[in-house]
Write a protein that holds these residues in place. Structure first.
Motif, PDB file in Angstrom:
ATOM      1  N   ARG A  36      44.870 -37.654  17.569  1.00 12.00           N
ATOM      2  CA  ARG A  36      45.650 -38.540  16.984  1.00 12.00           C
ATOM      3  C   ARG A  36      44.680 -39.829  16.742  1.00 12.00           C
ATOM      4  O   ARG A  36      44.349 -40.454  15.596  1.00 12.00           O
ATOM      5  CB  ARG A  36      46.825 -39.172  17.711  1.00 12.00           C
ATOM      6  N   GLU A  37      43.546 -39.962  17.789  1.00 12.40           N
ATOM      7  CA  GLU A  37      42.441 -41.158  17.710  1.00 12.40           C
ATOM      8  C   GLU A  37      41.690 -40.718  16.482  1.00 12.40           C
ATOM      9  O   GLU A  37      40.927 -41.546  15.813  1.00 12.40           O
ATOM     10  CB  GLU A  37      41.782 -41.044  19.016  1.00 12.40           C
ATOM     11  N   ARG A  38      41.314 -39.491  16.192  1.00  9.02           N
ATOM     12  CA  ARG A  38      40.219 -39.008  15.170  1.00  9.02           C
ATOM     13  C   ARG A  38      40.786 -38.545  14.143  1.00  9.02           C
ATOM     14  O   ARG A  38      40.237 -37.682  13.356  1.00  9.02           O
ATOM     15  CB  ARG A  38      39.272 -37.984  15.922  1.00  9.02           C
ATOM     16  N   VAL A  39      42.098 -38.837  13.807  1.00  6.46           N
ATOM     17  CA  VAL A  39      42.845 -38.222  12.770  1.00  6.46           C
ATOM     18  C   VAL A  39      42.190 -38.250  11.294  1.00  6.46           C
ATOM     19  O   VAL A  39      42.427 -37.135  10.681  1.00  6.46           O
ATOM     20  CB  VAL A  39      44.241 -38.877  12.718  1.00  6.46           C
ATOM     21  N   TRP A  40      41.374 -39.245  10.937  1.00 10.33           N
ATOM     22  CA  TRP A  40      40.811 -39.224   9.490  1.00 10.33           C
ATOM     23  C   TRP A  40      39.626 -38.228   9.797  1.00 10.33           C
ATOM     24  O   TRP A  40      39.148 -37.491   8.823  1.00 10.33           O
ATOM     25  CB  TRP A  40      40.399 -40.577   9.352  1.00 10.33           C
ATOM     26  N   GLN A  41      38.853 -38.131  10.669  1.00  9.57           N
ATOM     27  CA  GLN A  41      37.866 -37.181  10.912  1.00  9.57           C
ATOM     28  C   GLN A  41      38.347 -35.791  10.813  1.00  9.57           C
ATOM     29  O   GLN A  41      37.997 -34.720  10.211  1.00  9.57           O
ATOM     30  CB  GLN A  41      36.978 -37.333  12.236  1.00  9.57           C
ATOM     31  N   VAL A  42      39.314 -35.475  11.749  1.00  9.76           N
ATOM     32  CA  VAL A  42      40.057 -34.141  11.599  1.00  9.76           C
ATOM     33  C   VAL A  42      40.716 -33.830  10.118  1.00  9.76           C
ATOM     34  O   VAL A  42      40.545 -32.717   9.625  1.00  9.76           O
ATOM     35  CB  VAL A  42      41.319 -34.229  12.649  1.00  9.76           C
ATOM     36  N   ARG A  43      41.087 -34.673   9.476  1.00 12.70           N
ATOM     37  CA  ARG A  43      41.586 -34.482   8.157  1.00 12.70           C
ATOM     38  C   ARG A  43      40.411 -34.256   7.169  1.00 12.70           C
ATOM     39  O   ARG A  43      40.766 -33.539   6.180  1.00 12.70           O
ATOM     40  CB  ARG A  43      42.473 -35.901   7.669  1.00 12.70           C
TER      41      ARG A  43
ATOM     42  N   GLY B  91      39.612 -26.678   2.904  1.00 19.85           N
ATOM     43  CA  GLY B  91      40.772 -26.345   2.426  1.00 19.85           C
ATOM     44  C   GLY B  91      42.091 -26.050   2.835  1.00 19.85           C
ATOM     45  O   GLY B  91      43.135 -25.601   2.269  1.00 19.85           O
ATOM     46  N   SER B  92      42.256 -26.386   4.013  1.00 24.29           N
ATOM     47  CA  SER B  92      43.450 -26.188   4.876  1.00 24.29           C
ATOM     48  C   SER B  92      44.136 -27.725   4.954  1.00 24.29           C
ATOM     49  O   SER B  92      44.108 -28.288   5.908  1.00 24.29           O
ATOM     50  CB  SER B  92      43.341 -25.767   6.232  1.00 24.29           C
ATOM     51  N   TYR B  93      44.852 -27.983   3.743  1.00 24.84           N
ATOM     52  CA  TYR B  93      45.389 -29.418   4.071  1.00 24.84           C
ATOM     53  C   TYR B  93      46.644 -29.132   2.830  1.00 24.84           C
ATOM     54  O   TYR B  93      46.723 -28.260   1.999  1.00 24.84           O
ATOM     55  CB  TYR B  93      44.504 -30.531   3.581  1.00 24.84           C
ATOM     56  N   THR B  94      47.657 -30.152   2.851  1.00 24.03           N
ATOM     57  CA  THR B  94      48.657 -30.141   1.903  1.00 24.03           C
ATOM     58  C   THR B  94      48.778 -31.776   1.499  1.00 24.03           C
ATOM     59  O   THR B  94      48.906 -32.437   2.198  1.00 24.03           O
ATOM     60  CB  THR B  94      50.130 -29.664   2.414  1.00 24.03           C
ATOM     61  N   VAL B  95      49.012 -31.558   0.245  1.00 29.87           N
ATOM     62  CA  VAL B  95      49.076 -33.080  -0.347  1.00 29.87           C
ATOM     63  C   VAL B  95      50.557 -32.863  -0.742  1.00 29.87           C
ATOM     64  O   VAL B  95      51.058 -32.292  -1.406  1.00 29.87           O
ATOM     65  CB  VAL B  95      48.290 -33.151  -1.595  1.00 29.87           C
ATOM     66  N   TYR B  96      51.335 -34.182   0.024  1.00 30.55           N
ATOM     67  CA  TYR B  96      52.780 -34.395  -0.501  1.00 30.55           C
ATOM     68  C   TYR B  96      52.905 -35.571  -1.244  1.00 30.55           C
ATOM     69  O   TYR B  96      52.241 -36.646  -1.042  1.00 30.55           O
ATOM     70  CB  TYR B  96      53.466 -34.364   0.942  1.00 30.55           C
ATOM     71  N   PRO B  97      53.956 -35.566  -2.056  1.00 33.40           N
ATOM     72  CA  PRO B  97      54.124 -36.529  -2.873  1.00 33.40           C
ATOM     73  C   PRO B  97      54.816 -37.913  -2.053  1.00 33.40           C
ATOM     74  O   PRO B  97      55.214 -37.510  -0.954  1.00 33.40           O
ATOM     75  CB  PRO B  97      55.344 -36.352  -4.004  1.00 33.40           C
ATOM     76  N   VAL B  98      54.464 -39.182  -2.539  1.00 31.68           N
ATOM     77  CA  VAL B  98      54.946 -40.393  -1.729  1.00 31.68           C
ATOM     78  C   VAL B  98      56.478 -40.243  -1.277  1.00 31.68           C
ATOM     79  O   VAL B  98      56.715 -40.696  -0.347  1.00 31.68           O
ATOM     80  CB  VAL B  98      54.743 -41.603  -2.682  1.00 31.68           C
ATOM     81  N   ALA B  99      57.072 -39.609  -2.187  1.00 33.33           N
ATOM     82  CA  ALA B  99      58.590 -39.684  -1.987  1.00 33.33           C
ATOM     83  C   ALA B  99      59.044 -38.554  -0.780  1.00 33.33           C
ATOM     84  O   ALA B  99      59.977 -38.506  -0.498  1.00 33.33           O
ATOM     85  CB  ALA B  99      59.423 -39.335  -3.449  1.00 33.33           C
ATOM     86  N   ALA B 100      58.113 -37.675  -0.564  1.00 33.43           N
ATOM     87  CA  ALA B 100      58.297 -36.767   0.523  1.00 33.43           C
ATOM     88  C   ALA B 100      58.702 -37.392   1.950  1.00 33.43           C
ATOM     89  O   ALA B 100      58.303 -38.420   2.082  1.00 33.43           O
ATOM     90  CB  ALA B 100      57.191 -35.898   0.793  1.00 33.43           C
TER      91      ALA B 100
END
Length: 220
Positions: free
Chosen positions: A147-154, A161-170
């Protein structure tokens, strides 16, 4: 007239060629993913000469980095697409459950090492979250580090390539609730383990049973 098997095969061949994979390459990747085929079998699939079950179609799409709809969606009715989508959700959910079980196992294996030699915990002292209190505290500590390094992990996940982009309304909380519920199916308490043993169910076969049910679930 082109059959559905031929249309599926043509889509497979097209996406394979786009990725500059040979039939042998695709066969090897599918075999590694659990679908044992050779290059001639891939050739028959692409020619529409070998029928493909839903579970196999999902695996082929996964290996090609596509969604099942990319391979068969154009010729499916809305009801068939809904059925395939639901099957895809359950299949991915089973993969998540299995991965979660292995992940939890590795966390506990690390905890065993720290239990045998508590001095090893000193090496885990993090400036932001401190160090684990003891060996059993390692999972909670690890969650804090993530959690502390969430942006680094992301950033790392995006790079892989292991990510999911979800819409703002999700509904992100809803998505996380579903992920948590699926992951929780991979964990058994001591009491649940004993109950399964008493009922004659092999604990290691629980997830396999789930996988088998998903594999053979008919489309809607």
């Amino acid at each position: 007239m082109t059959t559905s098997d031929e249309e599926f095969g043509q889509a497979v061949a097209s996406h394979r060629a786009t990725q500059r994979m040979s039939q042998k390459d695709l066969a090897a990747a599918l075999t590694q993913a659990g679908m044992k085929v050779d290059a001639p079998a891939v050739s028959r699939i692409e020619k529409g000469q070998r029928a493909v079950r839903l579970a196999e179609a999902l695996k082929i799409a996964d290996v090609l980095g596509r969604e099942i709809g990319d391979l068969v969606g154009a010729k499916m009715t809305a009801q068939e697409r809904m059925g395939a989508a639901f099957n895809n959700v359950e299949w991915r959910g089973n993969q998540l459950a299995e991965s979660s079980a292995r992940f939890a196992e590795e966390l506990m294996n690390a905890g065993v090492l720290f239990g045998e030699d508590p001095s090893l915990l000193d090496a885990l002292d993090d400036l932001a979250v401190g160090r684990p209190r003891d060996s059993s505290d390692f999972p909670r500590w690890y969650a804090g580090v993530v959690r502390e390094r969430v942006w680094q992990v992301r950033r790392e996940r995006v790079g892989q390539g292991s990510y999911t982009v979800y819409p703002v309304a999700a509904d992100k909380p809803g998505l996380l609730e579903a992920i948590t519920a699926v992951a929780d199916t991979a964990l058994l308490s001591g009491g649940e383990y004993e109950a399964l043993e008493e009922s004659g169910v092999m604990v290691m076969g629980v997830l396999d049973t789930v996988a088998d049910e998903v594999k053979h679930r008919p489309t809607f």
